[in-house]
Scaffold this motif. Structure first.
Motif, mmCIF file in Angstrom:
data_model
loop_
_atom_site.group_PDB
_atom_site.id
_atom_site.type_symbol
_atom_site.label_atom_id
_atom_site.label_comp_id
_atom_site.label_asym_id
_atom_site.label_seq_id
_atom_site.Cartn_x
_atom_site.Cartn_y
_atom_site.Cartn_z
ATOM 1 N N THR A 19 0.750 -1.213 0.096
ATOM 2 C CA THR A 19 -0.025 0.111 0.043
ATOM 3 C C THR A 19 0.845 1.176 -0.071
ATOM 4 O O THR A 19 2.040 1.056 0.199
ATOM 5 C CB THR A 19 -1.132 0.040 1.310
ATOM 6 N N LYS A 20 0.290 2.424 -0.150
ATOM 7 C CA LYS A 20 0.956 3.710 -0.206
ATOM 8 C C LYS A 20 1.547 3.967 0.932
ATOM 9 O O LYS A 20 1.282 3.580 2.072
ATOM 10 C CB LYS A 20 -0.024 4.722 -0.979
ATOM 11 N N LEU A 21 2.221 5.193 0.961
ATOM 12 C CA LEU A 21 2.978 5.891 2.126
ATOM 13 C C LEU A 21 2.040 6.204 3.207
ATOM 14 O O LEU A 21 2.319 6.190 4.303
ATOM 15 C CB LEU A 21 4.009 6.837 1.724
ATOM 16 N N PHE A 22 1.079 6.797 2.870
ATOM 17 C CA PHE A 22 0.226 7.455 3.946
ATOM 18 C C PHE A 22 -1.346 7.043 3.869
ATOM 19 O O PHE A 22 -2.269 7.526 4.261
ATOM 20 C CB PHE A 22 0.188 8.756 3.895
ATOM 21 N N CYS A 23 -1.708 6.093 2.991
ATOM 22 C CA CYS A 23 -3.055 5.520 3.059
ATOM 23 C C CYS A 23 -3.105 4.018 2.663
ATOM 24 O O CYS A 23 -1.949 3.513 2.184
ATOM 25 C CB CYS A 23 -3.954 6.530 1.878
ATOM 26 N N ASP A 24 -4.136 3.435 2.306
ATOM 27 C CA ASP A 24 -4.266 1.848 2.200
ATOM 28 C C ASP A 24 -4.296 1.485 0.684
ATOM 29 O O ASP A 24 -4.782 0.535 0.254
ATOM 30 C CB ASP A 24 -5.382 1.222 2.935
ATOM 31 N N CYS A 25 -4.357 2.537 -0.195
ATOM 32 C CA CYS A 25 -4.540 2.340 -1.734
ATOM 33 C C CYS A 25 -3.424 1.491 -2.346
ATOM 34 O O CYS A 25 -2.315 1.474 -1.681
ATOM 35 C CB CYS A 25 -4.600 3.498 -2.547
ATOM 36 N N PRO A 26 -3.477 0.589 -3.101
ATOM 37 C CA PRO A 26 -2.584 -0.458 -3.688
ATOM 38 C C PRO A 26 -1.523 0.235 -4.517
ATOM 39 O O PRO A 26 -1.764 1.366 -4.907
ATOM 40 C CB PRO A 26 -3.395 -1.257 -4.518
ATOM 41 N N ASN A 36 -6.869 3.435 -8.043
ATOM 42 C CA ASN A 36 -6.027 3.336 -6.726
ATOM 43 C C ASN A 36 -5.780 4.702 -6.072
ATOM 44 O O ASN A 36 -4.778 5.189 -5.832
ATOM 45 C CB ASN A 36 -4.832 2.688 -7.193
ATOM 46 N N ILE A 37 -7.023 5.048 -5.862
ATOM 47 C CA ILE A 37 -6.944 6.707 -5.090
ATOM 48 C C ILE A 37 -7.942 6.583 -3.893
ATOM 49 O O ILE A 37 -8.911 6.014 -3.918
ATOM 50 C CB ILE A 37 -7.131 7.618 -6.020
ATOM 51 N N CYS A 38 -7.804 7.686 -3.085
ATOM 52 C CA CYS A 38 -8.708 7.953 -1.959
ATOM 53 C C CYS A 38 -8.508 9.332 -1.532
ATOM 54 O O CYS A 38 -7.870 9.782 -2.165
ATOM 55 C CB CYS A 38 -8.307 6.946 -0.829
ATOM 56 N N GLU A 39 -9.379 9.690 -0.442
ATOM 57 C CA GLU A 39 -9.081 10.976 0.024
ATOM 58 C C GLU A 39 -8.000 11.462 0.552
ATOM 59 O O GLU A 39 -7.532 12.624 0.324
ATOM 60 C CB GLU A 39 -10.353 11.146 0.962
ATOM 61 N N ILE A 40 -6.960 10.486 0.713
ATOM 62 C CA ILE A 40 -5.845 10.910 1.230
ATOM 63 C C ILE A 40 -4.812 11.137 0.308
ATOM 64 O O ILE A 40 -4.201 12.041 0.113
ATOM 65 C CB ILE A 40 -4.967 9.662 2.409
ATOM 66 N N CYS A 41 -4.692 10.193 -0.690
ATOM 67 C CA CYS A 41 -3.649 10.436 -1.644
ATOM 68 C C CYS A 41 -3.976 11.313 -2.874
ATOM 69 O O CYS A 41 -3.469 11.566 -3.624
ATOM 70 C CB CYS A 41 -3.264 9.141 -2.206
ATOM 71 N N THR A 42 -5.323 11.831 -2.951
ATOM 72 C CA THR A 42 -5.905 12.731 -3.563
ATOM 73 C C THR A 42 -5.977 14.142 -3.023
ATOM 74 O O THR A 42 -6.287 15.077 -3.626
ATOM 75 C CB THR A 42 -7.233 12.582 -4.361
HETATM 76 ZN ZN ZN Z 1 -4.976 6.800 -1.270
#
Ligand code: ZN
Ligand code: ADP
Ligand code: MG
Length: 479
Positions: A19-26, A36-42
């Motif tokens: 997963t990414k550095l600061f969220c659970d996206c693959p 592969n995005i969420c509110e944190i990495c966007t």
């Molecule tokens: Zn994310």
């Protein structure tokens, strides 16, 4: 005036995390854009980053293998940029202190050895990607990569040629892959570097003004970019002009560098502490357990393999490839003769792994089966040719080599009783040839071996047959 190049590298390696550095996206590449995005990495307002502990461990592990000091406490900072593919408006990086300080990597051996010092290793997140759709005259943004964990390894300006820079990068790349810190796929941009290069009067300790070539992801391009930049700067100096500090882009199609922007300084980024993340803490206990998990240094592994009887080249082929040494060790553990196992691996097994994109550890052909194949060859029950011919089938099916060989009818007669019986028959039937052989016509041995082969309908092991014949003939002589 004679000038010499001074080169420093900043290498970005993508950490091997799910997963990414600061969220659970693959982090796995290849997904549809923006899936592969969420509110944190966007970078949505109010979303809070959470540190990926695995990324932290991998960064510390790289540092330990490179002789860096792992700092017990390091900090994240915001490095501010404006780019369409950077939704936060800043990159989350580390200014001071980074996770690792110092370190080194030695190139060459013996007298020719040269140690390249590292300045630091820090953690940071990757940006997204702009995709330019020229047909329709528009640019699209894919944020799948945004937030993927990277380490940046910064060297001191200790390198002095394109060849040295390439050697350094290849050695570092192989090491990080061996450590399983990164997958290191160059084509996916998982290992890429910025090259800083300047010229200074030969022997001078004062550094010249540098150009920084961004984002090279092939060793060949690194070499070409450095060579081009050396020429460009040399001719500026030669014509009495000065070099300006700038950021350059290498155009592989034309083998030349172009200005991206004149150089910014650290303060231009308005670095400031990232208030959303607590300090990064690495305890002594974690450091010790990471140290214990490090694989043996490559030199040590090479020496061990050579002590098992492998030639240096053979051993290097194994240590160069990921997981190959573990597979080799398992096959030897299962009773395979080391040299024979190494030959089978280097000539057949590893090329097939590469061709079929298979990891040794997940191959159908297990180390134990490879060891049985080695034993069949060793005992003469299987000829080299037959073994090589059936190898691909063994590799694909994972069938037991003995079973497959007997199914194919290629097992050779190698037990000494059967061979002696055959040799006895041949000697009795060809007394003339035997006496001529004894009279000095040594070539007749191959005739006699041929007769054994004939009687066995090709199933005898020729080496064993020759031995059995020699034995029968010398016994006959004694009588
Ligand atoms: Zn994310
Ligand atoms: P940044 O590029 O982020 O401003 P630094 O100033 O720390 O960061 O330098 C980055 C890299 O440039 C390092 O690898 C360093 O060794 C190299 N470098 C610094 N000065 C020179 C120089 N005069 N010539 C060649 N390389 C240099
Ligand atoms: Mg830089």
């Amino acid at each position: 005036m004679e000038m010499e190049p001074v080169i420093g590298l900043e290498i970005h390696a993508q950490l091997k995390t799910k997963t990414k550095l600061f969220c659970d996206c693959p982090t796995e590449p290849g997904a549809e854009p923006n899936t592969n995005i969420c509110e944190i990495c966007t970078g949505q307002p109010g979303a809070l980053p959470r540190m990926n502990a695995r990324a932290l461990e991998l960064a510390a592990k790289a540092g330990l293998a490179l002789g860096s000091t792992v700092n017990h406490r390091s900090l994240f900072s915001r490095k501010n940029y404006f780019y369409p593919d950077l939704p936060n408006g800043f990159q989350t990086s580390q200014l001071d202190p980074p996770i690792c300080s110092g370190g080194e990597l030695t190139l060459g051996e013996g007298e020719a050895a040269k140690t390249i010092r590292l300045n630091r290793i820090h953690l940071e997140d990757d940006a997204g990607k702009c995709v330019h759709d020229e047909k329709r005259g528009r640019s699209l943004v894919d944020l799948n990569r945004a937030g993927v964990p990277l380490i940046e390894i910064v060297t001191e300006p200790d390198l002095s040629s394109s060849l040295e820079a390439i050697e350094f990068l290849k050695k570092l790349h192989a090491l990080l892959i061996r450590l399983e810190v990164t997958e290191g796929r160059l084509e996916e941009g998982e290992f890429r570097c910025d090259v800083n290069i300047s010229l200074k009067p030969k022997g001078s300790s004062q550094l010249g003004v540098r150009g920084e070539i961004k984002n090279l992801n092939s060793f060949r391009f690194v070499g070409q970019a450095i060579e081009y930049e050396i020429k460009r700067q040399s001719s500026l100096y030669a014509s009495g002009q000065s070099v300006r500090q700038e950021t350059l882009h290498f155009d592989p199609a034309h083998h030349e560098t172009r200005t991206l922007r004149t150089k910014e300084e650290a303060h231009d980024y308005r670095y400031f502490p990232q208030p959303d993340l607590p300090p990064v803490i690495v305890t002594e206990k974690t450091i010790n357990s990471l140290k214990a998990s490090l694989p043996a240094p490559i030199e040590q592994t090479l020496a061990r393999l050579i002590s098992l009887g492998l030639k240096e080249d053979q051993a290097k082929l194994l240590t160069d490839r990921r997981e190959a040494v573990e597979y080799f060790d398992a096959a030897v553990e299962a009773g395979g003769e080391p040299k024979r196992v190494a030959t089978l691996m280097n000539e057949l097994f590893l090329p097939l792994c590469l061709k079929t994109d298979t990891k040794p550890s997940t191959a159908c052909l297990t180390p134990k089966s490879l060891a049985s194949l080695a034993a069949l060859l060793e005992s003469g029950q299987l000829g080299r040719r037959a073994a090589y011919e059936m190898f691909e089938e063994l590799f694909k099916s994972g069938t037991d080599p003995q079973v497959l060989a007997s199914k194919k009818g290629v097992l050779q007669i190698s037990d000494s009783d059967s061979l002696l019986k055959l040799a006895q028959e041949v000697v009795e039937a060809h007394q003339d040839e035997v006496s001529k052989f004894l009279g000095g016509q040594e070539k007749l041995m191959s005739f006699l071996v041929g007769q054994v082969m004939r009687r066995s309908r090709g199933a005898a092991d020729p080496k064993g047959a020759a031995k059995a014949l020699a034995l029968v003939i010398s016994e006959g002589k004694k009588q």
